[in-house]
Design a protein around this motif. Structure first.
Motif, PDB file in Angstrom:
ATOM      1  N   PHE A  18     -36.113   6.859  78.235  1.00  0.00           N
ATOM      2  CA  PHE A  18     -34.822   7.526  78.130  1.00  0.00           C
ATOM      3  C   PHE A  18     -34.864   8.733  79.064  1.00  0.00           C
ATOM      4  CE2 PHE A  18     -34.662   5.856  73.644  1.00  0.00           C
ATOM      5  CZ  PHE A  18     -33.523   5.079  73.807  1.00  0.00           C
ATOM      6  N   LEU A  19     -33.847   8.909  79.869  1.00  0.00           N
ATOM      7  CA  LEU A  19     -33.760  10.080  80.742  1.00  0.00           C
ATOM      8  C   LEU A  19     -32.641  10.986  80.241  1.00  0.00           C
ATOM      9  CD1 LEU A  19     -34.266   8.262  84.112  1.00  0.00           C
ATOM     10  CD2 LEU A  19     -35.857   9.809  83.020  1.00  0.00           C
ATOM     11  N   PHE A  20     -32.976  12.269  80.120  1.00  0.00           N
ATOM     12  CA  PHE A  20     -32.040  13.278  79.642  1.00  0.00           C
ATOM     13  C   PHE A  20     -31.922  14.371  80.680  1.00  0.00           C
ATOM     14  CE2 PHE A  20     -33.949  11.302  75.975  1.00  0.00           C
ATOM     15  CZ  PHE A  20     -32.883  11.111  75.109  1.00  0.00           C
ATOM     16  N   LYS A  21     -30.832  15.124  80.610  1.00  0.00           N
ATOM     17  CA  LYS A  21     -30.670  16.311  81.447  1.00  0.00           C
ATOM     18  C   LYS A  21     -30.408  17.500  80.542  1.00  0.00           C
ATOM     19  CE  LYS A  21     -29.375  14.321  85.792  1.00  0.00           C
ATOM     20  NZ  LYS A  21     -28.481  14.319  86.922  1.00  0.00           N
ATOM     21  N   THR A  22     -30.815  18.659  81.032  1.00  0.00           N
ATOM     22  CA  THR A  22     -30.523  19.899  80.323  1.00  0.00           C
ATOM     23  C   THR A  22     -29.231  20.483  80.884  1.00  0.00           C
ATOM     24  OG1 THR A  22     -31.699  21.312  81.874  1.00  0.00           O
ATOM     25  CG2 THR A  22     -32.999  20.345  80.077  1.00  0.00           C
ATOM     26  N   ALA A  23     -28.747  21.553  80.289  1.00  0.00           N
ATOM     27  CA  ALA A  23     -27.523  22.203  80.762  1.00  0.00           C
ATOM     28  C   ALA A  23     -27.684  22.728  82.187  1.00  0.00           C
ATOM     29  CB  ALA A  23     -27.125  23.332  79.816  1.00  0.00           C
ATOM     30  N   THR A  24     -28.924  23.011  82.596  1.00  0.00           N
ATOM     31  CA  THR A  24     -29.159  23.523  83.947  1.00  0.00           C
ATOM     32  C   THR A  24     -29.504  22.424  84.946  1.00  0.00           C
ATOM     33  OG1 THR A  24     -31.479  23.959  83.439  1.00  0.00           O
ATOM     34  CG2 THR A  24     -29.923  25.783  83.104  1.00  0.00           C
ATOM     35  N   GLY A  25     -29.444  21.151  84.504  1.00  0.00           N
ATOM     36  CA  GLY A  25     -29.664  20.033  85.401  1.00  0.00           C
ATOM     37  C   GLY A  25     -31.088  19.539  85.514  1.00  0.00           C
ATOM     38  N   GLN A  26     -32.016  20.131  84.764  1.00  0.00           N
ATOM     39  CA  GLN A  26     -33.399  19.650  84.777  1.00  0.00           C
ATOM     40  C   GLN A  26     -33.457  18.301  84.080  1.00  0.00           C
ATOM     41  OE1 GLN A  26     -35.818  21.318  86.411  1.00  0.00           O
ATOM     42  NE2 GLN A  26     -34.195  22.719  86.967  1.00  0.00           N
ATOM     43  N   GLN A  27     -34.342  17.432  84.526  1.00  0.00           N
ATOM     44  CA  GLN A  27     -34.451  16.094  83.953  1.00  0.00           C
ATOM     45  C   GLN A  27     -35.682  15.994  83.070  1.00  0.00           C
ATOM     46  OE1 GLN A  27     -35.213  12.607  86.541  1.00  0.00           O
ATOM     47  NE2 GLN A  27     -33.214  11.933  85.802  1.00  0.00           N
ATOM     48  N   ILE A  28     -35.519  15.323  81.919  1.00  0.00           N
ATOM     49  CA  ILE A  28     -36.623  15.125  80.989  1.00  0.00           C
ATOM     50  C   ILE A  28     -36.683  13.640  80.655  1.00  0.00           C
ATOM     51  CG2 ILE A  28     -37.474  15.622  78.668  1.00  0.00           C
ATOM     52  CD1 ILE A  28     -36.775  18.397  79.087  1.00  0.00           C
ATOM     53  N   ALA A  29     -37.869  13.054  80.719  1.00  0.00           N
ATOM     54  CA  ALA A  29     -38.080  11.645  80.405  1.00  0.00           C
ATOM     55  C   ALA A  29     -38.857  11.531  79.096  1.00  0.00           C
ATOM     56  CB  ALA A  29     -38.849  10.966  81.527  1.00  0.00           C
ATOM     57  N   ILE A  30     -38.366  10.672  78.197  1.00  0.00           N
ATOM     58  CA  ILE A  30     -39.029  10.464  76.908  1.00  0.00           C
ATOM     59  C   ILE A  30     -39.151   8.964  76.673  1.00  0.00           C
ATOM     60  CG2 ILE A  30     -38.922  10.857  74.420  1.00  0.00           C
ATOM     61  CD1 ILE A  30     -37.279  13.357  74.968  1.00  0.00           C
ATOM     62  N   ASP A  31     -40.356   8.514  76.351  1.00  0.00           N
ATOM     63  CA  ASP A  31     -40.605   7.105  76.084  1.00  0.00           C
ATOM     64  C   ASP A  31     -39.790   6.648  74.869  1.00  0.00           C
ATOM     65  OD1 ASP A  31     -42.087   4.699  74.909  1.00  0.00           O
ATOM     66  OD2 ASP A  31     -43.180   5.031  76.790  1.00  0.00           O
ATOM     67  N   LYS A  32     -39.235   5.456  74.942  1.00  0.00           N
ATOM     68  CA  LYS A  32     -38.422   4.913  73.852  1.00  0.00           C
ATOM     69  C   LYS A  32     -39.178   4.881  72.529  1.00  0.00           C
ATOM     70  CE  LYS A  32     -35.123   1.849  76.114  1.00  0.00           C
ATOM     71  NZ  LYS A  32     -34.671   0.452  76.252  1.00  0.00           N
ATOM     72  N   LYS A  33     -40.491   4.706  72.581  1.00  0.00           N
ATOM     73  CA  LYS A  33     -41.293   4.634  71.358  1.00  0.00           C
ATOM     74  C   LYS A  33     -41.223   5.927  70.550  1.00  0.00           C
ATOM     75  CE  LYS A  33     -44.523   1.422  73.433  1.00  0.00           C
ATOM     76  NZ  LYS A  33     -45.865   1.261  73.998  1.00  0.00           N
ATOM     77  N   LEU A  34     -40.957   7.043  71.215  1.00  0.00           N
ATOM     78  CA  LEU A  34     -40.886   8.332  70.519  1.00  0.00           C
ATOM     79  C   LEU A  34     -39.534   8.577  69.876  1.00  0.00           C
ATOM     80  CD1 LEU A  34     -42.741  10.590  73.107  1.00  0.00           C
ATOM     81  CD2 LEU A  34     -43.622   9.691  70.944  1.00  0.00           C
TER      82      LEU A  34
END
Length: 70
Positions: A18-34
């Motif tokens: 899963f790829l997410f963005k923060t309000a400032t545009g930074q990207q965070i990746a989190i494995d679906k298993k989590l």
């Protein structure tokens, strides 16, 4: 606490990530298993601490509430 209530906005899925963005545009990746049963419409917040949380669920909740009231 290093990161406190950083809101993540769902962006897209790439394979098992899963790829997410923060309000400032930074990207965070989190494995679906989590993120079992994740719904892209729900709000998601990230908290990161430098200390392990252990103990009873009530003690952990009280610690979170104290931290957020400071």
């Amino acid at each position: 606490m290093i990161i406190n209530n950083l809101q993540l906005f769902f962006d897209r899925v790439e394979g098992e990530i899963f790829l997410f963005k923060t309000a400032t545009g930074q990207q965070i990746a989190i494995d679906k298993k989590l993120l079992e049963n994740f719904d892209a419409k729900q709000k998601l917040f990230l908290n990161l601490d430098s200390e392990e949380s252990s103990g009873r669920a009530q003690d952990i909740l009280n610690e979170i509430l104290e931290t957020n009231n400071d």
